[in-house]
Design a protein around this motif. Structure first.
Motif, short mmCIF file in Angstrom:
data_model
loop_
_atom_site.label_atom_id
_atom_site.label_comp_id
_atom_site.label_asym_id
_atom_site.label_seq_id
_atom_site.Cartn_x
_atom_site.Cartn_y
_atom_site.Cartn_z
N LYS A 103 -5.02 0.10 1.30
CA LYS A 103 -4.14 0.55 2.44
C LYS A 103 -3.38 2.02 1.57
CE LYS A 103 -1.47 0.74 4.91
NZ LYS A 103 -1.55 1.31 6.84
N GLY A 117 0.71 -0.88 -0.01
CA GLY A 117 0.07 -0.41 -0.16
C GLY A 117 0.85 1.12 0.09
N SER A 168 -6.45 -5.10 -0.93
CA SER A 168 -6.03 -5.27 0.20
C SER A 168 -5.37 -3.85 0.23
CB SER A 168 -5.82 -6.11 1.10
OG SER A 168 -4.89 -6.89 0.65
#
Length: 513
Positions: free
Chosen positions: A160, A126, A156
């Motif tokens: 992030k 991220g 994800s």
């Protein structure tokens, strides 16, 4: 006598060939092919095609720079924009990251521009994605505060990254719907078993030309359409539905062909399997068109999300008396998943504002309690923008919702007020509220919202900025996915050695010319 290389005609033809290579995603070595050279010679015998190195080293970079300057000029004139982004690996497993920008011009045209397909050979965390996105915006001279929203899939690391940058994120509706359907289907073992049989059946016909011929004969016998079977794509739930629909359409012909061979009789679908397919088709069929409709780039899509979710809850996924238990179960699970994912306040408020600014919907799909909140937000944003443009200093004030019992003033009453030196000391809030109320009282028209705003922009000189700001947001991340589809056509097996910089240039040109 051949043209001089510096002549206007020679340059025009060279530029046209360069455009053809870039726009149609052709290999540069096409200019060396005998068929291509013969075609060009037939069109103009005086033109001598430059070498392939000329196109790759000079012509394409020149066209890239010219196109980049044009798009840079467009972006400088933009007050607000939205983006989509995604990660992708080429045929040679080289990682790339795309970024597309979406904005509404002063002439109320919705534009999509591919900004980059950058080589991304670092770990896809991220933090790294967040830094890459910040760098990309800086490279184009775009300010973070101008960015309304980023539409991404549900990975994800993407979530992030946007949290790290503190950017507003809109989840891709297409991915959410796909996951809702996949989760609902996986919970039904009968569906998994039946679709596995369907895939084997399709695979059998795709590998046997004799069976395909026999199927065509059976189709004539039963007077069925001469359609082939459809193969499912794992990442596209609509392809599974298409496969099921085609099997149901051809069930009589398929049963006859498969029954004639003892080795394939086990693939004949029985009543139970057909009931399962009918239940799946009944539950998912009405949803198919919405994914495609909300994935467009040439029209406003984000304002449709609230109406679509309402339609799912009240009509399309609402249980019916003649639904089977499986159909009811699928509908219930899909609805529960979608509703839970769109519950957060930030997403709800973004969708409410977009729906509010669509003259076809306004407050129709916003809960009564949230309408004052949306009004207050827009008033505050318009006031801040007006103070900024007038060179004033913004003073933080508490949000003041519109008093429900206060008599509404007309926009004309404010426009008749003196606008000389007194204007500078007058609080613009009342004028802005009047403009907002005038918009809500305007008769809704069933037409393209951008055409509506263009037609009535003089009536709402402040609110049109909000329309340009929020209606540019794409409902899905499909634009970035289309960038990678172009990348897949460019980085082909025959062009697997393309340098990342050239990949970026060619994808950029293919999407922006």
């Amino acid at each position: 006598m051949p043209y001089e290389k510096t002549s206007r005609r020679h340059q025009e033809i060279t530029d046209a060939i360069t455009y053809h290579i870039a726009k149609d995603m052709l290999p540069v070595y096409s200019v060396t092919k005998e068929g291509f050279k013969k075609m060009v010679c037939t069109l103009d015998k005086r033109y001598i095609i430059p070498s392939r190195n000329h196109f790759s080293d000079k012509a394409i970079p020149k066209l890239y720079n010219e196109t980049k300057m044009r798009i840079d000029g467009e972006l400088r004139d933009v007050d607000y924009f939205a983006t989509t982004t995604d990660l992708w690996s080429s045929r040679t497993t080289e990682p790339y990251m795309s970024l597309t920008a979406h904005f509404i011009t002063k002439n109320f045209e919705l534009k999509t521009r591919c900004l980059q397909t950058s080589f991304f050979p670092v770990e896809h965390t991220g933090d790294n994605i967040a830094l890459e996105m910040k760098t990309a915006l800086a490279d184009w001279g775009l300010q973070e505060e101008q960015q309304v929203c980023v539409t991404t899939d549900n990975a994800s690391n993407m979530i992030k990254a946007l949290q790290v940058n503190e950017w507003t994120r809109l989840q891709c509706f297409g991915h959410r719907l796909h996951l809702a359907i996949e989760n609902a289907v996986k919970s039904e073992k009968q569906i998994s078993r039946t679709t596995a049989i369907c895939k084997k059946l399709v695979c059998h016909f795709s590998h046997s030309w004799k069976k395909r011929v026999a199927l065509e004969e059976a189709q004539k016998h039963f007077e069925l359409p001469n359609h082939g079977l459809i193969t499912e794509c794992q990442t596209r739930w609509g392809s599974r539905l298409a496969m099921i629909g085609r099997i149901l359409e051809q069930k009589k012909a398929l049963a006859e062909v498969l029954s004639e061979d003892t080795k394939t009789r086990h693939l004949v679908l029985g009543y139970q399997e057909l009931d399962v397919l009918e239940s799946v088709s009944s539950a998912l069929g009405p949803l198919l068109e919405f994914t495609d409709a909300l994935s467009g780039e040439e029209y406003v899509s984000v304002s449709h999300l609230k109406p679509v979710l309402r339609l799912f809850n009240t009509t399309l996924l609402a249980p019916k008396e003649d639904d089977t238990d499986m159909t009811k179960s699928l509908k219930k699970k899909i609805l529960e998943y979608l509703n839970s994912k769109y519950e957060d306040d930030v997403t709800q408020e973004l969708l409410d504002v977009a729906s509010f600014l669509d003259p076809r919907y306004k407050t129709q799909y916003i809960s009564e309690d949230n309408v004052p909140i949306i009004k207050s937000r827009l008033v505050k944003e318009m006031k801040t923008l007006e103070l900024k443009r007038s060179g004033g200093i913004r003073v933080e004030e508490p949000e003041v919702p519109l008093p429900p019992t206060k008599k509404k003033k007309t926009l004309a009453s404010f426009l008749k007020s003196p606008t000389a030196s007194a204007t500078a000391s007058v609080d613009p809030t009342a004028t802005i509220e009047a403009e907002l109320n005038s918009y809500l009282l305007a008769k809704p028209l069933d037409e393209d919202p951008l055409l509506w705003w263009k037609k009535y922009q003089e009536n709402y000189p402040r609110l049109i900025d909000m329309a340009r700001k929020y209606l540019c947001v794409p409902a899905t991340s499909s634009p970035s996915e289309r960038v990678f589809s172009a990348g897949g056509n460019i980085v082909s097996c025959e062009r697997s050695c393309l340098a990342p910089d050239m990949v970026n240039k060619l994808v950029f040109l293919a999407k922006n010319l």
